[in-house]
Design an enzyme around this catalytic site. Sequence first.
Site, short mmCIF file in Angstrom:
data_model
loop_
_atom_site.label_atom_id
_atom_site.label_comp_id
_atom_site.label_asym_id
_atom_site.label_seq_id
_atom_site.Cartn_x
_atom_site.Cartn_y
_atom_site.Cartn_z
N HIS A 51 -6.09 -7.26 -0.47
CA HIS A 51 -6.29 -5.84 -0.75
C HIS A 51 -5.51 -5.42 -1.99
O HIS A 51 -4.40 -5.90 -2.22
CB HIS A 51 -5.84 -5.00 0.45
CG HIS A 51 -6.47 -5.41 1.74
ND1 HIS A 51 -5.85 -6.28 2.63
CD2 HIS A 51 -7.67 -5.09 2.29
CE1 HIS A 51 -6.65 -6.47 3.67
NE2 HIS A 51 -7.76 -5.77 3.50
N ASP A 63 -3.95 -12.91 3.46
CA ASP A 63 -5.24 -12.51 4.06
C ASP A 63 -6.43 -12.91 3.20
O ASP A 63 -7.56 -12.58 3.51
CB ASP A 63 -5.26 -10.99 4.37
CG ASP A 63 -4.65 -10.14 3.28
OD1 ASP A 63 -4.37 -10.65 2.19
OD2 ASP A 63 -4.46 -8.93 3.54
N HIS A 82 0.82 -1.23 0.00
CA HIS A 82 0.00 0.00 0.00
C HIS A 82 0.85 1.27 0.00
O HIS A 82 0.32 2.36 -0.23
CB HIS A 82 -0.94 0.03 1.21
CG HIS A 82 -1.96 -1.07 1.21
ND1 HIS A 82 -2.88 -1.22 0.20
CD2 HIS A 82 -2.20 -2.09 2.08
CE1 HIS A 82 -3.64 -2.28 0.45
NE2 HIS A 82 -3.25 -2.83 1.59
N ASP A 105 -2.47 -10.48 -2.54
CA ASP A 105 -3.03 -10.04 -1.25
C ASP A 105 -4.52 -9.75 -1.44
O ASP A 105 -4.97 -9.39 -2.53
CB ASP A 105 -2.29 -8.76 -0.80
CG ASP A 105 -2.65 -8.31 0.61
OD1 ASP A 105 -1.88 -8.60 1.54
OD2 ASP A 105 -3.70 -7.65 0.77
C1 SP5 Z 1 -1.03 -5.13 3.78
C2 SP5 Z 1 -2.49 -5.18 4.15
O1 SP5 Z 1 -3.08 -6.25 4.08
N1 SP5 Z 1 -3.08 -4.06 4.58
C3 SP5 Z 1 -4.45 -4.05 4.90
C4 SP5 Z 1 -4.86 -2.77 5.55
C5 SP5 Z 1 -6.30 -2.82 5.95
N2 SP5 Z 1 -6.63 -1.70 6.77
C6 SP5 Z 1 -8.04 -1.57 7.00
C7 SP5 Z 1 -8.47 -2.55 8.02
C8 SP5 Z 1 -9.94 -2.53 8.25
C9 SP5 Z 1 -10.22 -3.40 9.43
N3 SP5 Z 1 -11.51 -3.90 9.42
C10 SP5 Z 1 -11.76 -4.65 10.62
C11 SP5 Z 1 -12.89 -5.60 10.47
C12 SP5 Z 1 -13.04 -6.35 11.79
N4 SP5 Z 1 -14.12 -7.26 11.74
ZN ZN Z 2 -4.02 -7.21 2.59
#
Ligand code: SP5
Ligand code: ZN
Length: 345
Positions: free
Chosen positions: A200, A287, A162, A198
């Site tokens: 994301h 993930d 990111h 990934d």
């Molecule tokens: C590298 C990578 O995988 N970065 C991911 C960043 C995600 N950040 C946002 C996280 C949102 C968290 N949502 C929580 C849901 C809990 N049930």
């Molecule tokens: Zn990720």
Amino acid sequence: MRTVFTPHHALHAPATEFFRGERVPCFEKVERARSVHEALIRSGHRIDAPEVDSAPVLAQVHGARYLNFLETAWSRWLALDPANADRQPFPSTWPIRTLRADREPAEFSAQLGVYSMDSGTPICAGTWAAAKAGADAAATAAHWVSQGERAALVATRPPGHHAGPDFMGGYCFLNNAAVAAQALRNAGCSRVAILDVDYHHGNGTQAIFYERADVLFVSLHGDPLTEFPFFLGHADETGAGAGLGFNLNLPLPAGTLAPAWFDALATGEQRVRDFRPDALVVSLGLDTFEHDPISKFKLSTVDFHTLGQRVAALGLPTVFVLEGGYATAELGLNTTAVLAGFEQP
Ligand code: SP5
Ligand code: ZN
């Protein structure tokens, strides 16, 4: 497979992030890398420390002002108030549309907004040291592969995909996959493909190479209409200028099951083959796992073994770079499943 790991990753120890108005424990935990390290030992992989300074390559993929900000951030945070030693800074104001990011503010808190995309990426005392060690690890793996190693794994954190040319976000500070790809280019590879699996979208990696034809970026990820990072990763982003046609996004709906995910992987693999690269970088986010606490694909440990086989079948010198994966206890096993599939096709 040769792997590169450093205990310096633990110098980055984020405490909390924001979720629905609350501060919750940060999902990107120190224990993630420990899980991977233990699994690598258990499965008998060779583990070495980083042995290449990534500084020259970092200067090719990130802006000088951003690198300087990151390196000095903690001392400037402490200079605001010595009591800040026990707090981790988050940005609270961002220069979005109509506001100016070109004039660097003097105030540290304002610079935090200029150089970050979210409020989920806290800076700690050892963030720079850990992120730099991770980038050194990526440059090391690229060096080995350029010297004839079939493949190598960068087993470190914080993740990188990111992080853009001049911003952090999504738990990422320095773009390790971009460092690996650029280091392979510097070592004589004419074309390098990056396959980002990934959950994301790898917005930072895409941005770094968006106008380049020598580095292909292919990404499978949760549809940004509903999934982080929301503001990049759509199918109509195909590259710009000289890079037009060298960016392929394959967004998939949250809830996607393994068969549909592997169908999309086949599309990405074909694009990589057509590009005829000299080397491959895999942004290995795990993930996509069915039990990941923040993501919504449904891959199993066996599917990660299959992923390793599929990547091996591309027949390219390959650098795997660990990205996300927040089911900490299973992260090590899922990582070594990919390596086992790669090595026993
Ligand atoms: C590298 C990578 O995988 N970065 C991911 C960043 C995600 N950040 C946002 C996280 C949102 C968290 N949502 C929580 C849901 C809990 N049930
Ligand atoms: Zn990720």
